[in-house]
Design a protein around this motif. Structure first.
Motif, PDB file in Angstrom:
ATOM      1  N   ASP A  17       0.743  -1.561  -0.162  1.00 31.70           N
ATOM      2  CA  ASP A  17      -0.142   0.346  -0.073  1.00 31.70           C
ATOM      3  C   ASP A  17       1.241   1.234  -0.096  1.00 31.70           C
ATOM      4  OD1 ASP A  17      -2.255  -1.998   0.396  1.00 31.70           O
ATOM      5  OD2 ASP A  17      -2.308  -1.616   2.608  1.00 31.70           O
ATOM      6  N   PRO A  39      11.563   0.875  15.045  1.00 30.43           N
ATOM      7  CA  PRO A  39      10.264   0.807  15.919  1.00 30.43           C
ATOM      8  C   PRO A  39       8.814   0.101  15.247  1.00 30.43           C
ATOM      9  CG  PRO A  39      11.383   3.001  14.976  1.00 30.43           C
ATOM     10  CD  PRO A  39      12.254   1.677  14.607  1.00 30.43           C
ATOM     11  N   GLY A  41       6.449  -0.655  13.021  1.00 33.37           N
ATOM     12  CA  GLY A  41       5.935  -0.376  11.595  1.00 33.37           C
ATOM     13  C   GLY A  41       7.073  -0.387  10.542  1.00 33.37           C
ATOM     14  N   SER A  42       7.986  -0.217  11.281  1.00 31.13           N
ATOM     15  CA  SER A  42       9.331  -0.206  10.576  1.00 31.13           C
ATOM     16  C   SER A  42      10.123  -1.187   9.287  1.00 31.13           C
ATOM     17  CB  SER A  42      10.458   0.316  10.736  1.00 31.13           C
ATOM     18  OG  SER A  42      10.672  -1.164  12.291  1.00 31.13           O
ATOM     19  N   LYS A  44      10.743  -4.763   9.830  1.00 29.02           N
ATOM     20  CA  LYS A  44      11.362  -6.103   9.929  1.00 29.02           C
ATOM     21  C   LYS A  44      10.872  -6.847   9.414  1.00 29.02           C
ATOM     22  CE  LYS A  44      10.735  -4.207  14.654  1.00 29.02           C
ATOM     23  NZ  LYS A  44       9.663  -3.507  14.418  1.00 29.02           N
ATOM     24  N   THR A  45       8.772  -7.189   9.827  1.00 28.23           N
ATOM     25  CA  THR A  45       8.026  -8.698   9.472  1.00 28.23           C
ATOM     26  C   THR A  45       7.977  -8.242   8.281  1.00 28.23           C
ATOM     27  OG1 THR A  45       7.202  -8.185  11.289  1.00 28.23           O
ATOM     28  CG2 THR A  45       6.168  -9.634   9.781  1.00 28.23           C
ATOM     29  N   GLU A 157      11.228 -12.036  15.788  1.00 25.70           N
ATOM     30  CA  GLU A 157      10.517 -12.056  17.510  1.00 25.70           C
ATOM     31  C   GLU A 157      10.804 -13.160  18.001  1.00 25.70           C
ATOM     32  OE1 GLU A 157       8.623  -9.245  18.740  1.00 25.70           O
ATOM     33  OE2 GLU A 157       8.309  -7.896  16.844  1.00 25.70           O
ATOM     34  N   HIS A 190      12.314  -6.755  19.549  1.00 27.92           N
ATOM     35  CA  HIS A 190      11.785  -4.895  20.368  1.00 27.92           C
ATOM     36  C   HIS A 190      13.076  -5.390  22.428  1.00 27.92           C
ATOM     37  CE1 HIS A 190       9.211  -3.559  17.629  1.00 27.92           C
ATOM     38  NE2 HIS A 190       8.632  -4.717  17.712  1.00 27.92           N
TER      39      HIS A 190
HETATM   40  N1  ATP Z   1      -1.437  -6.588   6.410  1.00 28.38           N
HETATM   41  C1  ATP Z   1      -1.043  -5.574   5.737  1.00 28.38           C
HETATM   42  N2  ATP Z   1      -1.634  -4.513   4.337  1.00 28.38           N
HETATM   43  C2  ATP Z   1      -0.435  -3.068   3.822  1.00 28.38           C
HETATM   44  N3  ATP Z   1      -0.025  -2.921   4.477  1.00 28.38           N
HETATM   45  C3  ATP Z   1       0.441  -3.610   5.790  1.00 28.38           C
HETATM   46  C4  ATP Z   1      -0.416  -4.355   6.112  1.00 28.38           C
HETATM   47  N4  ATP Z   1       0.235  -5.162   7.101  1.00 28.38           N
HETATM   48  C5  ATP Z   1       1.586  -4.381   7.502  1.00 28.38           C
HETATM   49  N5  ATP Z   1       1.337  -3.627   6.387  1.00 28.38           N
HETATM   50  C6  ATP Z   1       2.967  -2.160   6.573  1.00 28.38           C
HETATM   51  O1  ATP Z   1       3.806  -2.577   6.068  1.00 28.38           O
HETATM   52  C7  ATP Z   1       4.196  -1.614   7.661  1.00 28.38           C
HETATM   53  C8  ATP Z   1       5.610  -2.511   8.016  1.00 28.38           C
HETATM   54  O2  ATP Z   1       4.678  -3.270   9.011  1.00 28.38           O
HETATM   55  P1  ATP Z   1       5.680  -4.874   9.604  1.00 28.38           P
HETATM   56  O3  ATP Z   1       4.367  -5.654  10.056  1.00 28.38           O
HETATM   57  O4  ATP Z   1       6.622  -4.518   8.350  1.00 28.38           O
HETATM   58  O5  ATP Z   1       6.832  -3.302  10.596  1.00 28.38           O
HETATM   59  P2  ATP Z   1       7.102  -4.312  11.849  1.00 28.38           P
HETATM   60  O6  ATP Z   1       8.585  -3.382  11.919  1.00 28.38           O
HETATM   61  O7  ATP Z   1       7.714  -5.881  11.430  1.00 28.38           O
HETATM   62  O8  ATP Z   1       6.213  -3.474  12.948  1.00 28.38           O
HETATM   63  P3  ATP Z   1       5.944  -4.142  14.892  1.00 28.38           P
HETATM   64  O9  ATP Z   1       7.710  -3.647  15.178  1.00 28.38           O
HETATM   65  O10 ATP Z   1       4.893  -3.800  15.489  1.00 28.38           O
HETATM   66  O11 ATP Z   1       5.955  -5.940  14.368  1.00 28.38           O
HETATM   67  C9  ATP Z   1       3.615  -1.221   8.511  1.00 28.38           C
HETATM   68  O12 ATP Z   1       3.411   0.289   8.748  1.00 28.38           O
HETATM   69  C10 ATP Z   1       2.285  -1.388   7.409  1.00 28.38           C
HETATM   70  O13 ATP Z   1       2.493   0.356   6.524  1.00 28.38           O
END
Ligand code: ATP
Length: 293
Positions: A17, A39, A41-42, A44-45, A157, A190
């Motif tokens: 998106d 942080p 939403g940065s 990682k996943t 994690e 984290h």
């Molecule tokens: N199912 C989804 N559909 C569309 N965009 C998504 C979806 N899941 C996550 N995102 C976008 O991808 C970005 C990164 O998400 P991600 O899960 O990779 O972050 P993260 O660093 O693992 O976060 P956290 O520390 O909260 O686990 C989010 O900020 C969001 O904007």
């Protein structure tokens, strides 16, 4: 000829998106543990899912031990093990059943080793994954991943939900494994304790942009808090390495380049009255802040 890197990313981008991960250029070295830190939403996943081929990149190149998923998925799958958070779709299966499936992929799978790890984590082999607690699920996934002896481990994690004893057992297993095999580990976390305990290097993610790897011990050695005598002091901008400054109750600064800052202060006749290494959590917080500027 040098062996290919466990992981190489070139101009790697994943668009989700309005979120963009990358472009990322990074090469990992064999045998090291990398903490992926950033942080919420940065990304990682998202990055780990792309590395596991659970998500396709938008553009760029991803190589694992010199192989690409497009051409040699099979070769990659035997060299990588991962612990996603959680293991979706495994709810109906016991750990023993999951071992039937996962173990068959890996030439280096060892049933005795698997049983020993499960016992060490105190996970019953006949309990369904869907009926396990959060910590038990994590230990089940770790047991499977570690028993593959794959030379690249991707862990999302990994200590989430683990009790103190299990965290120590994981640490012990990784240390013991490191003595008999060369394994590269990428773990998102984290937890400052995870970074302290497990990481050799740190990869920073912020708003989809990757920085590093930074060598953890070098980072810890170069960031410091210095208290200064009350001479007329130059402005912060003039002190090389200084990232923060405070006058109260005594003049003090935080440096990200201890050696250079100390040399500058000495050349300018400014005395350091006290010094403290920066706690790792503060260091990471400041590093993320610095990379945002
Ligand atoms: N199912 C989804 N559909 C569309 N965009 C998504 C979806 N899941 C996550 N995102 C976008 O991808 C970005 C990164 O998400 P991600 O899960 O990779 O972050 P993260 O660093 O693992 O976060 P956290 O520390 O909260 O686990 C989010 O900020 C969001 O904007």
């Amino acid at each position: 000829m040098t062996s290919p890197s466990p992981l190489r990313l070139e101009r790697f981008v994943k668009q989700r998106d309005d979120f963009r991960l990358g472009p990322i250029d990074v090469v990992l070295e064999p045998g090291l543990t990398y903490a992926l830190v950033g942080p919420n939403g940065s990304g990682k996943t998202t990055l780990l899912k792309c590395l596991m081929n659970l998500m396709k990149p938008t553009s760029g190149k991803l190589e694992i031990f010199g192989h690409t998923y497009e051409r040699e998925e099979q070769a990659i799958m035997t060299q990588v093990a991962f612990v996603p958070d959680p293991l979706d779709g495994c709810e109906p299966f016991t750990l023993w059943q999951m071992r039937d499936f996962i173990g068959s992929w890996y030439a280096s799978w060892d049933d005795d080793d698997f049983a020993r790890r499960a016992a060490s984590f105190r996970i019953p082999l006949d309990k369904r994954y869907g009926k396990m607690s959060q910590g038990e699920r994590k230990k089940a996934a770790l047991t499977l991943a570690l028993s593959t002896h794959a030379p690249l481990l991707l862990l999302d994690e990994p200590t989430n939900g683990l009790d103190i004893a299990s965290r120590n057992r994981l640490k012990q297993m990784l240390v013991e494994d490191a003595e008999i095999m060369e394994r590269t580990v990428v773990l998102s976390t984290h937890s400052v304790e995870d970074i302290r305990q497990f990481a050799d290097c740190i990869l920073l993610l912020r708003n989809g942009a990757l920085e590093g790897p930074y060598e953890k011990d070098a980072l810890v050695a170069s960031w410091s808090r210095l208290w200064l005598s009350r001479e007329p002091l130059p402005s912060l901008a003039d002190i090389p390495g200084a990232v923060d400054w405070s006058e109260v109750p005594f003049p003090q600064l935080v440096t990200c380049d201890r050696t250079t800052t100390l040399a500058f202060l000495s050349e300018n006749g400014i005395q350091v009255t006290k010094e403290q290494p920066l706690p790792l959590d503060e260091l990471l917080d400041r590093l993320l802040e610095k990379s945002a500027r």
